[in-house]
Design an enzyme around this catalytic site. Sequence first.
Site, short mmCIF file in Angstrom:
data_model
loop_
_atom_site.label_atom_id
_atom_site.label_comp_id
_atom_site.label_asym_id
_atom_site.label_seq_id
_atom_site.Cartn_x
_atom_site.Cartn_y
_atom_site.Cartn_z
N LYS A 1 43.76 6.00 58.91
CA LYS A 1 43.12 6.44 57.66
C LYS A 1 43.73 5.67 56.49
CE LYS A 1 42.11 10.72 55.05
NZ LYS A 1 42.30 12.18 54.99
N SER B 1 40.88 18.51 56.59
CA SER B 1 40.39 17.13 56.68
C SER B 1 40.57 16.45 58.02
CB SER B 1 41.05 16.27 55.61
OG SER B 1 40.41 16.47 54.40
N SER C 1 38.06 15.11 54.75
CA SER C 1 38.06 13.81 54.14
C SER C 1 38.32 12.66 55.12
CB SER C 1 39.15 13.75 53.05
OG SER C 1 40.43 13.88 53.61
N1 GLN Z 1 37.87 19.45 51.80
C1 GLN Z 1 39.10 19.91 51.26
C2 GLN Z 1 39.27 19.36 49.86
O1 GLN Z 1 38.36 18.78 49.40
C3 GLN Z 1 40.24 19.51 52.14
C4 GLN Z 1 40.55 18.08 52.04
C5 GLN Z 1 41.71 17.67 52.90
O2 GLN Z 1 42.09 18.37 53.82
N2 GLN Z 1 42.30 16.56 52.55
O3 GLN Z 1 40.26 19.52 49.23
#
Ligand code: GLN
Length: 489
Positions: free
Chosen positions: A81, A180, A156
């Site tokens: 990532k 995420s 994400s």
């Molecule tokens: N979707 C969640 C957010 O927007 C979690 C994102 C993540 O785990 N990095 O914060």
Amino acid sequence: MSKPIYYQTAAELADQLSAGELTSEELVRAVIDRTKKVEPQVQAFLSFDEEDALAQARASDARRKEGKALGPLDGIPVGIKDVLAVTGQPLTCASRMLEKFVSPYDATCIQKLKQAGAVLWGRLNMDEFAMGSSTENSAFQQTGNPWDTDRIPGGSSGGSAACVAAGEAIVSLGSDTGGSIRQPAALCGVVGLKPSYGLVSRYGLVAFASSLDQIGPFARGVEDAALLLQGIAGHDPRDSTSYKTEIPDYRAALKEKKGPWKLGIPKEYFGEGLDPEVEKAVRGAIEFYRKSGCEIVEVSLPHTQYAVAVYYIIATAEASSNLARYDGVRYTRRSDKAADAIDLYFQTRAEGFGQEVKRRIILGTYVLSSGYYDAYYLRAQKVRTLIRDDFMKAFEKVDALLTPTSPVPAFKKGERTADPLAMYLSDIFTISTNLAGLPGISIPCGFTGSGLPIGLQILGQPFAEADLLAIARHYEQAHDHHQQHPNLD
Ligand code: GLN
């Protein structure tokens, strides 16, 4: 074997590599060819460097030839990532702010993978600074869900999930602050594991919300998730929150831990907003555990209803503080329109950050500001403790919890972008885990009528990854969802 090389598991490939039936160079070439073929549809990668990957593969083959192979990850391509630092490689976090930034050092997990001989493969797309649930907040491109490329892969870590589902990497790394890893894993039909807070060093992970962030594996099977977790877990003096604990042999635990387990079903996770097809698949998985001898008990996590609110206070507060470092002076981006030094900060941040990142910084600055700190931030921290207490009480009665990972299967691109709240609700079943610091795994447990993957989430006590993996493996061994692949040809 009939499966193409790029759809085999790291465990299978490791056996072939050590038996001399395959070279890492052949494997990496197969993955590169596959990537070039499907990338126009999937768009999981922000960048990749073929020559660099092949050089790593040849180094692995040379080591092996000399009898110095480093273990099961030696020669295996691992997607990364674009939030993890790898020396000399771009580190953009899918943000214009870091568009030209090249990392000067390795994250600890990357250093460990290098020591294990893994082939670091590409930079994977994500929501900007890991803020989002669909990968649509990337400043650069939209990743498609390999099962239906008009749909989002989740986020994400959307690129990390999509590339593993599409055979563009054997396994990959992502990060999970509120879901995420688990949510995109569920939506793309792969395994994703968020470790306990403190198990994997965050050194070299670009910080979003430091008290919630964890790095973890994506894989096409539980055994591979165990192998990759083994490669990255462990105490690191460079991360003061990394925990000193003995790291078990996760792969061995898959064989040793046989159950039957006592499994809790939190009733708050089966209410309004849960898609009926998701519910059916998850209830089917619960039934499987029951029939195979596990005791299933209903439990209650009464503070669940506050989790989204608490998360979006704490995560944004930490983000506003962490992202203050992008000031136009460091990290390459600098506005050329600025009138003076103060204006430089404003202009650079206005140009460099996308809309969602700005929204989070504004929210986070607000909840931390004088007069609001007690009402929002401090209060949220107290409710966070209550959320954790709920879990700890449940774990007095059960070994692990079973829940849906995501309330809905992959939605269409663009469907939720206009409504931040609808997007935030995508994480309703995953964020409490981060607030409580627990480990969680998502495994494929079925498909909708239109062929979209569904994920089962298994949550455990802090540092009970070995148990989670064994419970997950128990399901996987009796099902073949994880062996099905999207049709991209
Ligand atoms: N979707 C969640 C957010 O927007 C979690 C994102 C993540 O785990 N990095 O914060």
